[in-house]
Design an enzyme around this catalytic site. Structure first.
Site, PDB file in Angstrom:
ATOM      1  N   ASP A 258     -69.471 -12.566  13.795  1.00  0.00           N
ATOM      2  CA  ASP A 258     -69.603 -13.479  12.815  1.00  0.00           C
ATOM      3  C   ASP A 258     -70.605 -14.437  13.278  1.00  0.00           C
ATOM      4  OD1 ASP A 258     -69.456 -14.373  10.240  1.00  0.00           O
ATOM      5  OD2 ASP A 258     -67.528 -15.564  10.599  1.00  0.00           O
TER       6      ASP A 258
ATOM      7  N   HIS B 172     -68.736 -23.175   3.092  1.00  0.00           N
ATOM      8  CA  HIS B 172     -67.617 -22.855   3.884  1.00  0.00           C
ATOM      9  C   HIS B 172     -66.332 -23.712   3.930  1.00  0.00           C
ATOM     10  CE1 HIS B 172     -70.709 -20.714   6.596  1.00  0.00           C
ATOM     11  NE2 HIS B 172     -70.309 -19.648   6.242  1.00  0.00           N
ATOM     12  N   GLY B 173     -65.034 -23.065   3.534  1.00  0.00           N
ATOM     13  CA  GLY B 173     -63.855 -23.815   3.649  1.00  0.00           C
ATOM     14  C   GLY B 173     -63.535 -23.731   2.135  1.00  0.00           C
TER      15      GLY B 173
ATOM     16  N   HIS C 166     -71.291 -15.620   2.088  1.00  0.00           N
ATOM     17  CA  HIS C 166     -70.217 -16.406   2.898  1.00  0.00           C
ATOM     18  C   HIS C 166     -69.493 -17.258   2.142  1.00  0.00           C
ATOM     19  CE1 HIS C 166     -71.622 -15.473   7.218  1.00  0.00           C
ATOM     20  NE2 HIS C 166     -72.770 -14.749   6.614  1.00  0.00           N
TER      21      HIS C 166
ATOM     22  N   SER D  27     -63.723 -17.855   0.520  1.00  0.00           N
ATOM     23  CA  SER D  27     -62.291 -18.432   0.222  1.00  0.00           C
ATOM     24  C   SER D  27     -62.488 -19.213  -1.322  1.00  0.00           C
ATOM     25  CB  SER D  27     -61.723 -19.296   1.159  1.00  0.00           C
ATOM     26  OG  SER D  27     -61.642 -18.565   2.535  1.00  0.00           O
TER      27      SER D  27
ATOM     28  N   ASN E 148     -67.546 -12.515   3.079  1.00  0.00           N
ATOM     29  CA  ASN E 148     -66.760 -13.235   4.056  1.00  0.00           C
ATOM     30  C   ASN E 148     -65.813 -13.995   3.566  1.00  0.00           C
ATOM     31  OD1 ASN E 148     -69.114 -12.062   5.426  1.00  0.00           O
ATOM     32  ND2 ASN E 148     -69.374 -13.861   6.433  1.00  0.00           N
ATOM     33  N   VAL E 149     -64.322 -13.798   4.037  1.00  0.00           N
ATOM     34  CA  VAL E 149     -63.274 -14.733   3.869  1.00  0.00           C
ATOM     35  C   VAL E 149     -62.685 -15.032   5.194  1.00  0.00           C
ATOM     36  CG1 VAL E 149     -61.083 -14.843   2.973  1.00  0.00           C
ATOM     37  CG2 VAL E 149     -62.829 -13.375   1.870  1.00  0.00           C
TER      38      VAL E 149
ATOM     39  N   THR F 115     -61.260 -18.978   5.748  1.00  0.00           N
ATOM     40  CA  THR F 115     -60.230 -20.245   5.655  1.00  0.00           C
ATOM     41  C   THR F 115     -58.996 -19.929   4.925  1.00  0.00           C
ATOM     42  OG1 THR F 115     -62.233 -21.580   5.159  1.00  0.00           O
ATOM     43  CG2 THR F 115     -60.162 -22.528   4.660  1.00  0.00           C
TER      44      THR F 115
END
Ligand code: 13P
Length: 280
Positions: A81, A180-181, A208, A211, A230-231, A233
């Site tokens: 990643d 992200h997060g 990306h 979550s 993509n997961v 968090t």
């Protein structure tokens, strides 16, 4: 044996579904993710980020992924990643990773394209696939990728076309409003931009910041070319919360039980998202 990233993503891209890419940090998380894929009858990408190298080495990750894939008969792709460091990217290729993400998104366009092309030439010579990134995702304080100072810069469809032609990357991570997060409110994903990027490129696209994206938005993105999601968090926040509950019991469990349960906690999140990503 590990499966080829390109074959996995092309099947998803033409088949109208996305392959889940789940971040793993050690043996428990990797095994939990792969067993969940087995239960679901789905292929899986297990993603390992260089920031977790103190937990396991690239060779640890590669040998564990190969053995678990064979033992459980699951189609597994082992992916490096977000990695801005070319030396680590080349080490991952040598360690047996199926694919690598060279992340030059913080660099000027020309430098990002040139560095990615250099990585692609090496990777393709040995049958390894390359994901690249153009644009920039913002990050919330729950993120393990990027920093809260990161600014969101949407990917430009024209620039993406030029970038893929120059870099020869196999898949492109795009910035279309995910972060992200964990999200503070409902994510505002620019499906219109995604549609233009997909029309310009015609290669599998990567989302990306998986979550917390609601299922309807995930489906809309898959319809516009997203073939890998993509997961990270939520795997960590959920497993930590469940571990805390486990440890709060009057008689705390043995460490071996905690480790086994954690495989199941990771599996819960993998199954949840795989259901969202599957073909309809
Ligand atoms: P989240 O941590 O927001 O799920 O994003 C994961 C990711 O994009 C990994 O590269």
């Amino acid at each position: 044996m590990l499966r080829n990233f390109n074959a996995m993503l092309q099947d998803a891209y033409t088949g109208g579904y996305a392959v889940g890419s789940f971040n793993v940090y050690n043996y428990e998380t990797m095994k939990g993710a792969i067993l969940a894929a087995k239960r679901m009858g789905q292929p899986i990408i297990v993603a390992f980020g260089a920031k977790y190298l103190s937990n396991m080495s690239l060779r640890d990750a590669s040998s564990m992924a190969s053995v678990l894939a064979d033992e459980h008969g699951v189609d597994v792709c082992l992916h490096l990643d977000h990695c801005p460091d070319k030396a680590i990217v080349f080490q991952a290729i040598r360690a047996g990773f199926s694919s690598v993400m060279y992340d030059g998104s913080a660099l000027p366009f020309d430098q990002n394209a040139a560095n990615t092309a250099e990585v692609t030439a090496v990777a393709h010579a040995v049958g390894v696939s390359v994901e690249a990134e153009l644009g920039s995702l913002a990050a919330t304080e729950t993120s393990h990728e990027g920093s809260v100072d990161d600014k969101e810069v949407y990917t430009s469809p024209d620039a993406a076309k030029e970038f893929v032609a120059r870099s020869k990357c196999d898949a492109l991570a795009v910035s279309v409003g995910t972060v992200h997060g964990l999200y503070k409110g409902t994510p505002n994903i620019r499906v219109d931009i995604l549609k233009s990027i997909n029309a310009a490129l015609g290669i599998p696209l990567v989302l990306h910041g998986g979550s917390g994206i609601p299922e309807d938005q995930i489906r809309a993105c898959i319809a516009e070319g997203i073939a890998k999601i993509n997961v990270n968090t939520e795997i960590s926040t959920y497993a930590v919360d469940k571990t805390r509950e486990l440890l709060a019991a009057a008689k705390p469990p043995h460490l071996a039980t905690v480790a086994e349960k954690q495989q199941g906690f990771v599996g819960d999140i993998v199954e949840k998202y795989m259901k969202f990503f599957m073909a309809r």
